[in-house]
Design a protein around this motif. Structure first.
Motif, mmCIF file in Angstrom:
data_model
loop_
_atom_site.group_PDB
_atom_site.id
_atom_site.type_symbol
_atom_site.label_atom_id
_atom_site.label_comp_id
_atom_site.label_asym_id
_atom_site.label_seq_id
_atom_site.Cartn_x
_atom_site.Cartn_y
_atom_site.Cartn_z
ATOM 1 N N UNK A 19 38.745 30.124 36.551
ATOM 2 C CA UNK A 19 38.253 31.483 36.910
ATOM 3 C C UNK A 19 39.332 32.010 37.972
ATOM 4 N N UNK A 20 39.580 33.332 37.730
ATOM 5 C CA UNK A 20 40.385 34.043 38.634
ATOM 6 C C UNK A 20 39.657 35.187 39.496
ATOM 7 N N UNK A 21 39.758 35.339 40.700
ATOM 8 C CA UNK A 21 39.140 36.351 41.289
ATOM 9 C C UNK A 21 40.092 37.338 41.885
ATOM 10 N N UNK A 22 40.044 38.458 41.775
ATOM 11 C CA UNK A 22 40.733 39.411 42.251
ATOM 12 C C UNK A 22 39.862 40.189 43.288
ATOM 13 N N UNK A 23 40.150 40.097 44.389
ATOM 14 C CA UNK A 23 39.335 40.917 45.361
ATOM 15 C C UNK A 23 39.285 42.363 45.432
ATOM 16 N N UNK A 24 38.116 42.950 45.502
ATOM 17 C CA UNK A 24 38.090 44.637 45.707
ATOM 18 C C UNK A 24 39.032 45.103 46.860
#
Length: 150
Positions: A19-24
């Motif tokens: 999974x990849x998380x792009x931070x707000x």
């Protein structure tokens, strides 16, 4: 169930990638360009189209009275109204009011516009398909007469 071999089964059951998380807040906001919008509009990119998903996502904030120009999408667009009250119109048809929780499907090639109601801001998530790297064809601006006719 894997019919080919146990080795093939092991490969099929492994995840393709993590999974990849792009931070707000990690992507800069942009002002909606005056060539394509009337009024104050902010565009916050959410994700770009890529090899994994051929659609981009953007959160668009329209101040009261702000709106897009007429446009089409080669692969269509789905709008999810997140807050406020807005308007959307398909060429040759009356404008429709849209509210938080509503979704709008803009089919490929259908000329339309969307934006905020005259006295209320509106935010929508736009999920826009891409064809050959292009996701929109901009046209003329929506006139005040078109915007106010309902």
């Amino acid at each position: 169930m894997c019919a080919v071999s146990l080795q093939a089964c092991a490969v099929e059951s492994q995840p393709a990638a993590a999974q990849q998380v792009t931070r707000a807040g990690s992507q800069p906001s942009a002002v909606g360009p005056a060539d394509y919008f009337t009024g104050r509009v902010r565009v916050d990119p959410v994700w770009p189209a890529n090899a994994q998903i051929n659609a981009s996502g953007g959160m668009v904030t329209f101040e009261p009275g702000a709106r897009s120009a007429w446009h089409t999408h080669p692969a269509g667009q789905r709008l999810v109204v997140m807050s406020g009250v807005g308007l959307t119109q398909e060429w040759g048809k009356p404008a429709q009011e849209i509210r938080a929780g509503d979704t709008v499907w803009c089919p490929p090639g259908v000329k339309h516009w969307h934006g905020a109601a005259p006295t209320t801001a509106m935010i929508h998530l736009a999920v826009t398909g891409t064809v050959n790297g292009k996701n929109v064809e901009w046209m003329e601006k929506v006139s005040d007469e078109q915007y106010n006719a309902r």
